[in-house]
Write an enzyme that holds these catalytic residues in place. Structure first.
Site, PDB file in Angstrom:
ATOM      1  N   LYS A 113       0.844  -1.201   0.000  1.00 32.44           N
ATOM      2  CA  LYS A 113       0.000   0.000   0.000  1.00 32.44           C
ATOM      3  C   LYS A 113       0.878   1.249   0.000  1.00 32.44           C
ATOM      4  O   LYS A 113       1.863   1.312   0.743  1.00 32.44           O
ATOM      5  CB  LYS A 113      -0.937   0.003   1.211  1.00 32.44           C
ATOM      6  CG  LYS A 113      -1.804   1.259   1.283  1.00 32.44           C
ATOM      7  CD  LYS A 113      -2.988   1.098   2.220  1.00 32.44           C
ATOM      8  CE  LYS A 113      -2.698   1.286   3.679  1.00 32.44           C
ATOM      9  NZ  LYS A 113      -2.101   2.599   4.037  1.00 32.44           N
ATOM     10  N   GLU A 182      -9.185   7.584   3.599  1.00 35.76           N
ATOM     11  CA  GLU A 182      -9.120   7.888   5.040  1.00 35.76           C
ATOM     12  C   GLU A 182      -9.609   9.311   5.323  1.00 35.76           C
ATOM     13  O   GLU A 182      -9.117  10.280   4.722  1.00 35.76           O
ATOM     14  CB  GLU A 182      -7.667   7.714   5.535  1.00 35.76           C
ATOM     15  CG  GLU A 182      -7.521   8.041   7.019  1.00 35.76           C
ATOM     16  CD  GLU A 182      -6.230   7.551   7.651  1.00 35.76           C
ATOM     17  OE1 GLU A 182      -5.435   6.881   6.968  1.00 35.76           O
ATOM     18  OE2 GLU A 182      -6.028   7.851   8.836  1.00 35.76           O
TER      19      GLU A 182
HETATM   20  O1  KIV Z   1      -1.030   2.451   8.720  1.00 32.54           O
HETATM   21  C1  KIV Z   1      -2.233   2.174   8.825  1.00 32.54           C
HETATM   22  O2  KIV Z   1      -2.691   1.536   9.774  1.00 32.54           O
HETATM   23  C2  KIV Z   1      -3.127   2.636   7.775  1.00 32.54           C
HETATM   24  C3  KIV Z   1      -4.590   2.603   8.079  1.00 32.54           C
HETATM   25  C4  KIV Z   1      -4.915   3.750   8.938  1.00 32.54           C
HETATM   26  C5  KIV Z   1      -5.392   2.560   6.843  1.00 32.54           C
HETATM   27  O3  KIV Z   1      -2.682   3.057   6.743  1.00 32.54           O
END
Ligand code: KIV
Length: 279
Positions: A113, A182
């Site tokens: 991600k 988010e």
């Molecule tokens: O780092 C994380 O936990 C995240 C979530 C808040 C989506 O990116």
């Protein structure tokens, strides 16, 4: 059966919600898998929740690999998404591909991600073309906390909402299969969800998204430094832990623990011989 990117794609087609929670260690990942979670995010929230940093900026690729590998050992049948930490993909597409590859090869992630839109479109494209599935992340992107000047909801003005939509399309065109939204207005997240093919995963983005993600330590009330508006406490594990720790301290202090049931015995004849020799 192992949950994969296809689990997300099929759920979107069927209109079924997908579930994601963060985890950073073997035992938590195992419990989440046993509970039936679709996907585990090894988030760089690791920095706040586990390592005690003020933000996610200091988290390294090594930190992520270490924790992702533990999670992957605990949840072999769950889709594991690993966050690419700050400055592991922004510097060049070469760095982005190499670091994403490390998270897969050494961390055993199934996908990575990245935070950003048009500005990181090339990085997403190169990573996906290397065979690594990508989840995007828009709205409040915590790695940019210094640029935002704090943790604030995004996409509330016409211009910022339009930019968010354009960024969402850029992430999709670059090849991402999912997108975290988010802290954006629920109606905006719903609009993006309805118009895009990828799977949207909301956190503070209302229930119109294709799925939801939460930091597990938030939803179990284990992390108390701050509590975002969107967090619901599904259990008060923080209090249960504190009361367990206090019970242990009490029992050790008054010598009621360990009791006979928690103690190993020795043959009385052997004990007699030992006493004769050492008393
Ligand atoms: O780092 C994380 O936990 C995240 C979530 C808040 C989506 O990116």
């Amino acid at each position: 059966m192992k949950k994969t990117v296809n689990t997300f794609k099929e759920a979107k087609l069927k209109g079924e919600k997908v579930t994601m929670l963060t985890a950073y260690d073997y035992s938590t990942a195992k419990l989440e898998e046993e509970a039936g979670i679709d996907s585990i995010l090894v988030g760089d929230s690791l920095g706040n929740v586990i390592l005690g940093y003020e933000d996610t900026v200091s988290v390294t690729v090594e930190d992520m690999i270490h924790h992702c590998a533990a999670v992957a050992r605990g949840a072999k049948n769950t889709l594991i998404v690993c966050d690419m930490p700050f400055m592991s993909y922004q510097s060049s597409t070469y760095d982005a591909v190499v670091n994403a590859g490390r998270l897969m090869k050494e961390g055993r992630a199934n996908a990575v991600k990245l935070e950003g839109g048009k500005n990181i479109q090339d990085a997403i494209k190169h990573i996906t073309e290397s065979g690594i599935p990508v989840v995007g992340h828009l709205g409040l992107t915590p790695q940019s906390v210094n640029a935002f000047g704090g943790y604030k909801a995004q996409g509330k003005s016409l211009d910022s909402a339009k930019k968010l939509i354009e960024d969402a399309y850029a992430v999709q065109e670059a090849g991402a299969f999912a997108l975290t939204l988010e802290c954006v207005p629920a109606q905006l997240a719903t609009l993006i969800t309805k118009n895009l093919k990828l799977t949207t995963i909301g956190i503070g983005a209302g229930n119109g998204c294709d799925g939801q993600v939460l930091v597990y330590a938030d939803m179990l009330a284990m992390f108390s430094d701050y509590r975002p508006k969107f967090v619901k406490n599904f259990a008060n594990v923080g209090e249960v832990m504190k009361s367990g720790f206090a019970g242990y301290i009490n029992d050790v202090k008054n010598a009621s623990y360990p009791s006979a049931e928690h103690t190993y015995a020795i043959d009385p004849d052997i004990l007699e011989k030992l006493k004769k020799e050492f008393n």
